[in-house]
Design an enzyme around this catalytic site. Structure first.
Site, PDB file in Angstrom:
ATOM      1  N   ASP A 131       0.827  -1.206   0.000  1.00 29.17           N
ATOM      2  CA  ASP A 131       0.000   0.000   0.000  1.00 29.17           C
ATOM      3  C   ASP A 131       0.861   1.256   0.000  1.00 29.17           C
ATOM      4  O   ASP A 131       0.554   2.245   0.664  1.00 29.17           O
ATOM      5  CB  ASP A 131      -0.916  -0.009   1.235  1.00 29.17           C
ATOM      6  N   CYS A 185     -19.994 -14.039  -3.817  1.00 27.83           N
ATOM      7  CA  CYS A 185     -20.894 -13.086  -3.163  1.00 27.83           C
ATOM      8  C   CYS A 185     -22.366 -13.383  -3.484  1.00 27.83           C
ATOM      9  O   CYS A 185     -23.258 -12.962  -2.745  1.00 27.83           O
ATOM     10  CB  CYS A 185     -20.561 -11.654  -3.582  1.00 27.83           C
ATOM     11  N   CYS A 195     -23.474   0.671   4.302  1.00 22.90           N
ATOM     12  CA  CYS A 195     -22.552   1.812   4.249  1.00 22.90           C
ATOM     13  C   CYS A 195     -23.232   3.085   4.758  1.00 22.90           C
ATOM     14  O   CYS A 195     -24.246   3.515   4.199  1.00 22.90           O
ATOM     15  CB  CYS A 195     -22.040   2.024   2.824  1.00 22.90           C
ATOM     16  N   CYS A 238     -13.416   3.088   8.967  1.00 29.88           N
ATOM     17  CA  CYS A 238     -14.766   2.544   9.109  1.00 29.88           C
ATOM     18  C   CYS A 238     -14.722   1.079   8.686  1.00 29.88           C
ATOM     19  O   CYS A 238     -14.130   0.748   7.656  1.00 29.88           O
ATOM     20  CB  CYS A 238     -15.743   3.324   8.235  1.00 29.88           C
ATOM     21  N   CYS A 245     -20.363  -8.348   6.455  1.00 32.04           N
ATOM     22  CA  CYS A 245     -20.116  -9.368   5.426  1.00 32.04           C
ATOM     23  C   CYS A 245     -20.184 -10.777   6.024  1.00 32.04           C
ATOM     24  O   CYS A 245     -19.447 -11.104   6.958  1.00 32.04           O
ATOM     25  CB  CYS A 245     -18.747  -9.147   4.788  1.00 32.04           C
TER      26      CYS A 245
END
Length: 349
Positions: A131, A185, A195, A238, A245
């Site tokens: 990252d 999924c 969200c 967050c 999930c």
């Protein structure tokens, strides 16, 4: 190599090729929509992110790795974290940021993995990333069998959920790519539905400008007024889309002690963290990813959370803490403190 990786604390490694051209249209569309917000570096590097051999000339393969970071928690940890969000006076720091800075941990261990490989095959050209450079980490992870991209844009793994960090080693020799895994999924849209700010604007499409993680970490200026009430008591990052999930019931605890939560970032009253001087902030965040936002943004974020707490119930201690920062040298902090005091008064019945 897999055993070496496990010895170093990695959960899994894989190999991806360097042709990521199929990902370029999506990247360009995301940038064209301005979904990257103030992250100018995303636009500066553009499609270079999808071209590993341009970023590091000579790259022939990419070794990807993932490392679990979830602290050992009792069964039902997701519900526990959701319950924290209801305690409006408590500061919420994203799970990944409660321990040591993952950039340092992964980078050092990826370098050790590279040295183990060199000890076996001889010197080779490589660079390690976590990252920290124009790298399409999720795309590379998905292509190398680490998991599939969930609708929230994060990588999901059937055995590990999504509570892990990603890292890469660009190498100058060819390795056979790892087989990709299928999307699991189904028709689930839980991450999109939960969200708080509606940042997941479409499946696999995140508008960072609305994301609380972006707003509390990457965004440098004033937080948009219309989004502040939606932030609740989240002061750094967050986790909602991950908490909800279903696959994260399989999330694995961290192997390394580095990611054990620091007491300063779990269960603390907002007022206690808001009272930190800059020196105290630097002391408490030494070796933590939180340090990168600086004391000013730290206070900005907490001021918003304090305002949201006051809107739920008047609290003399919170009001006094905010008033004590009204003359802070930073105009940014002052603006958010004033908002917190004023919005709470405006919402009182």
């Amino acid at each position: 190599m897999r055993q070496w990786a496990r010895d170093l604390g990695f959960s899994q490694i894989g190999v991806a090729g360097v042709d990521l051209s199929a990902a370029e249209p999506g990247l360009l569309a995301w940038l064209a929509n301005g979904f990257h917000g103030q992250m100018a570096y995303m636009e500066t590097h553009g499609v270079r992110r999808a071209r590993p051999a341009e970023l590091v000339p000579g790259t022939a393969s990419v070794i990807t790795a993932r490392m679990d970071y979830l602290a050992a928690t009792p069964e039902g940890w997701q519900a526990i974290e959701f319950e924290r969000l209801q305690r409006s006076r408590e500061a919420i720091v994203s799970l990944y940021a409660r321990g040591r800075d993952y950039h340092k941990v992964l980078r050092a261990r990826l370098q050790k993995l590279s040295e183990r490989i060199a000890g076996e095959i001889g010197p080779f050209g490589h660079r390690v990333f976590t990252d920290s450079a124009p790298v399409l980490e999720v795309e590379l992870a998905a292509r190398s069998g680490q998991g599939w991209r969930g609708r929230h844009t994060l990588v999901l793994n059937r055995e590990g959920g999504s509570m892990f960090f990603l890292g890469e080693v660009y190498v100058d020799f060819a390795l056979p790519p790892t087989e990709r895994v299928a999307d699991h999924c189904g028709s689930c849209t839980a991450c999109m539905d939960v969200c708080p700010t509606g940042a997941i604007v479409a499946p696999y499409r995140l508008d960072a400008r609305r994301c609380i993680s972006y707003l509390t970490i990457e965004h440098a200026g004033a937080i948009p007024v219309e989004l502040r009430p939606l932030m609740g008591n989240r002061i750094y990052g967050c986790d909602d889309c991950q908490l909800v999930c279903p696959w994260n019931k399989f999330a694995q605890p961290a192997v390394l002690p580095d990611f054990a939560p620091r007491g300063a970032f779990v269960g603390q009253p907002l007022t206690a963290l808001f009272a930190w001087s800059e020196d105290e902030f630097l002391r408490h965040t030494e070796g933590s990813p939180i340090r990168r936002i600086g004391h000013e943004r730290w206070l900005r974020n907490i001021a918003v959370a304090l305002g949201n707490a006051l809107c739920k119930a008047d609290d003399a201690q919170i009001r006094a803490a905010l008033q004590a920062r009204l003359d802070h040298p930073s105009a940014l902090v002052q603006e958010h403190v004033r908002w917190a005091l004023e919005v709470s008064l405006a919402r009182k019945p």
